[in-house]
Design a protein around this motif. Structure first.
Motif, PDB file in Angstrom:
ATOM      1  N   ASP A 240       4.364   1.458   8.019  1.00 54.61           N
ATOM      2  CA  ASP A 240       3.167   0.717   8.404  1.00 54.61           C
ATOM      3  C   ASP A 240       1.987   1.355   7.689  1.00 54.61           C
ATOM      4  O   ASP A 240       1.424   2.342   8.164  1.00 54.61           O
ATOM      5  CB  ASP A 240       2.981   0.746   9.924  1.00 54.61           C
ATOM      6  CG  ASP A 240       1.758  -0.046  10.369  1.00 54.61           C
ATOM      7  OD1 ASP A 240       1.267  -0.886   9.583  1.00 54.61           O
ATOM      8  OD2 ASP A 240       1.284   0.179  11.496  1.00 54.61           O
ATOM      9  N   THR A 241       1.669   0.828   6.527  1.00 54.13           N
ATOM     10  CA  THR A 241       0.578   1.350   5.706  1.00 54.13           C
ATOM     11  C   THR A 241      -0.169   0.163   5.113  1.00 54.13           C
ATOM     12  O   THR A 241       0.464  -0.771   4.626  1.00 54.13           O
ATOM     13  CB  THR A 241       1.123   2.228   4.554  1.00 54.13           C
ATOM     14  OG1 THR A 241       1.995   3.220   5.092  1.00 54.13           O
ATOM     15  CG2 THR A 241       0.001   2.896   3.791  1.00 54.13           C
ATOM     16  N   GLY A 242      -1.489   0.210   5.141  1.00 49.87           N
ATOM     17  CA  GLY A 242      -2.293  -0.852   4.544  1.00 49.87           C
ATOM     18  C   GLY A 242      -3.360  -0.277   3.642  1.00 49.87           C
ATOM     19  O   GLY A 242      -3.654   0.921   3.687  1.00 49.87           O
TER      20      GLY A 242
ATOM     21  N   GLU B  29      -3.185   8.387   2.148  1.00 51.49           N
ATOM     22  CA  GLU B  29      -2.017   7.815   2.828  1.00 51.49           C
ATOM     23  C   GLU B  29      -1.458   6.587   2.111  1.00 51.49           C
ATOM     24  O   GLU B  29      -0.473   6.014   2.552  1.00 51.49           O
ATOM     25  CB  GLU B  29      -2.383   7.440   4.265  1.00 51.49           C
ATOM     26  CG  GLU B  29      -2.703   8.638   5.137  1.00 51.49           C
ATOM     27  CD  GLU B  29      -3.045   8.228   6.563  1.00 51.49           C
ATOM     28  OE1 GLU B  29      -2.523   7.199   7.043  1.00 51.49           O
ATOM     29  OE2 GLU B  29      -3.848   8.950   7.187  1.00 51.49           O
ATOM     30  N   ILE B  30      -2.104   6.177   1.020  1.00 52.73           N
ATOM     31  CA  ILE B  30      -1.637   4.994   0.286  1.00 52.73           C
ATOM     32  C   ILE B  30      -1.277   5.386  -1.145  1.00 52.73           C
ATOM     33  O   ILE B  30      -1.596   6.476  -1.609  1.00 52.73           O
ATOM     34  CB  ILE B  30      -2.689   3.862   0.294  1.00 52.73           C
ATOM     35  CG1 ILE B  30      -3.979   4.294  -0.420  1.00 52.73           C
ATOM     36  CG2 ILE B  30      -2.983   3.404   1.714  1.00 52.73           C
ATOM     37  CD1 ILE B  30      -4.996   3.169  -0.571  1.00 52.73           C
TER      38      ILE B  30
ATOM     39  N   ALA C 223       0.822  -1.212   0.000  1.00 50.44           N
ATOM     40  CA  ALA C 223       0.000   0.000   0.000  1.00 50.44           C
ATOM     41  C   ALA C 223       0.860   1.268   0.000  1.00 50.44           C
ATOM     42  O   ALA C 223       0.382   2.336  -0.361  1.00 50.44           O
ATOM     43  CB  ALA C 223      -0.940   0.010   1.202  1.00 50.44           C
ATOM     44  N   ARG C 224       2.111   1.163   0.367  1.00 48.27           N
ATOM     45  CA  ARG C 224       3.011   2.322   0.363  1.00 48.27           C
ATOM     46  C   ARG C 224       3.799   2.423  -0.945  1.00 48.27           C
ATOM     47  O   ARG C 224       3.925   3.477  -1.534  1.00 48.27           O
ATOM     48  CB  ARG C 224       3.977   2.228   1.540  1.00 48.27           C
ATOM     49  CG  ARG C 224       5.154   3.203   1.527  1.00 48.27           C
ATOM     50  CD  ARG C 224       4.838   4.647   1.922  1.00 48.27           C
ATOM     51  NE  ARG C 224       4.221   4.787   3.200  1.00 48.27           N
ATOM     52  CZ  ARG C 224       4.842   5.021   4.349  1.00 48.27           C
ATOM     53  NH1 ARG C 224       6.147   5.135   4.377  1.00 48.27           N
ATOM     54  NH2 ARG C 224       4.157   5.138   5.464  1.00 48.27           N
ATOM     55  N   HIS C 225       4.362   1.269  -1.385  1.00 46.00           N
ATOM     56  CA  HIS C 225       5.288   1.295  -2.520  1.00 46.00           C
ATOM     57  C   HIS C 225       4.724   0.700  -3.800  1.00 46.00           C
ATOM     58  O   HIS C 225       5.375   0.771  -4.837  1.00 46.00           O
ATOM     59  CB  HIS C 225       6.583   0.568  -2.144  1.00 46.00           C
ATOM     60  CG  HIS C 225       7.297   1.212  -0.999  1.00 46.00           C
ATOM     61  ND1 HIS C 225       7.890   2.445  -1.082  1.00 46.00           N
ATOM     62  CD2 HIS C 225       7.480   0.791   0.281  1.00 46.00           C
ATOM     63  CE1 HIS C 225       8.430   2.755   0.083  1.00 46.00           C
ATOM     64  NE2 HIS C 225       8.180   1.777   0.937  1.00 46.00           N
ATOM     65  N   GLY C 226       3.560   0.109  -3.739  1.00 52.77           N
ATOM     66  CA  GLY C 226       2.963  -0.461  -4.943  1.00 52.77           C
ATOM     67  C   GLY C 226       3.521  -1.836  -5.257  1.00 52.77           C
ATOM     68  O   GLY C 226       3.782  -2.642  -4.368  1.00 52.77           O
TER      69      GLY C 226
END
Length: 146
Positions: free
Chosen positions: A70-72, A79-80, A54-57
């Protein structure tokens, strides 16, 4: 082309074990049990694989993950990673060349994929974890399949 497994990243990362690790390859960044078992499944079945973060693809094994995060996909949209960026990565990394997509993640990842792929129906989809009611069942099924 070999089938392409889409695998989740996971919360547990190398920096939880070694806070000084610095930037690492994607293949080394993610340390969670589900991630590791998904990779084992992909490799045992002769599949190419990419991590969907969700952060870097879309991360290929030798892409760099610069630091802990910490991203979902359940986070707020701002935020994503943007859908447009995911679509661009899919093209730039030649992921579109696969004819079979093996989804080793839950419904959130499937929703994202179907939203960002230009023609999701052009792929043959396999969902070995479909019907699992949580991570415990997913891990058990992966053990049986690998």
């Amino acid at each position: 082309m070999a089938p392409l497994c889409i695998i989740p990243c996971g919360k547990k990362k190398i920096w939880d074990l070694d806070p000084e690790a610095g930037a690492v390859y994607a293949k080394d960044a993610y340390q969670g049990t589900l991630h590791r078992k998904c990779r084992t499944y992909a490799e045992a079945n002769g599949c190419d694989w990419t991590i969907l973060s969700a952060r870097h693809g879309f991360l290929l094994p030798y892409d760099i993950v610069p630091e802990n995060y910490d991203t979902g996909f359940h986070f707020p949209k701002d935020e994503i990673i943007a859908d447009e960026t995911l679509t661009q990565q899919w093209q730039e990394k030649n992921l579109y060349a696969a004819d079979t997509l093996v989804l080793l993640a839950g419904k959130k990842h499937e929703t994202v994929l179907k939203r960002v792929l230009a023609q999701p129906e052009q792929y043959r989809w396999q969902k070995p974890l479909q019907g699992c009611r949580g991570i415990g069942e997913m891990l058990q099924r992966l053990d049986l399949l690998s």
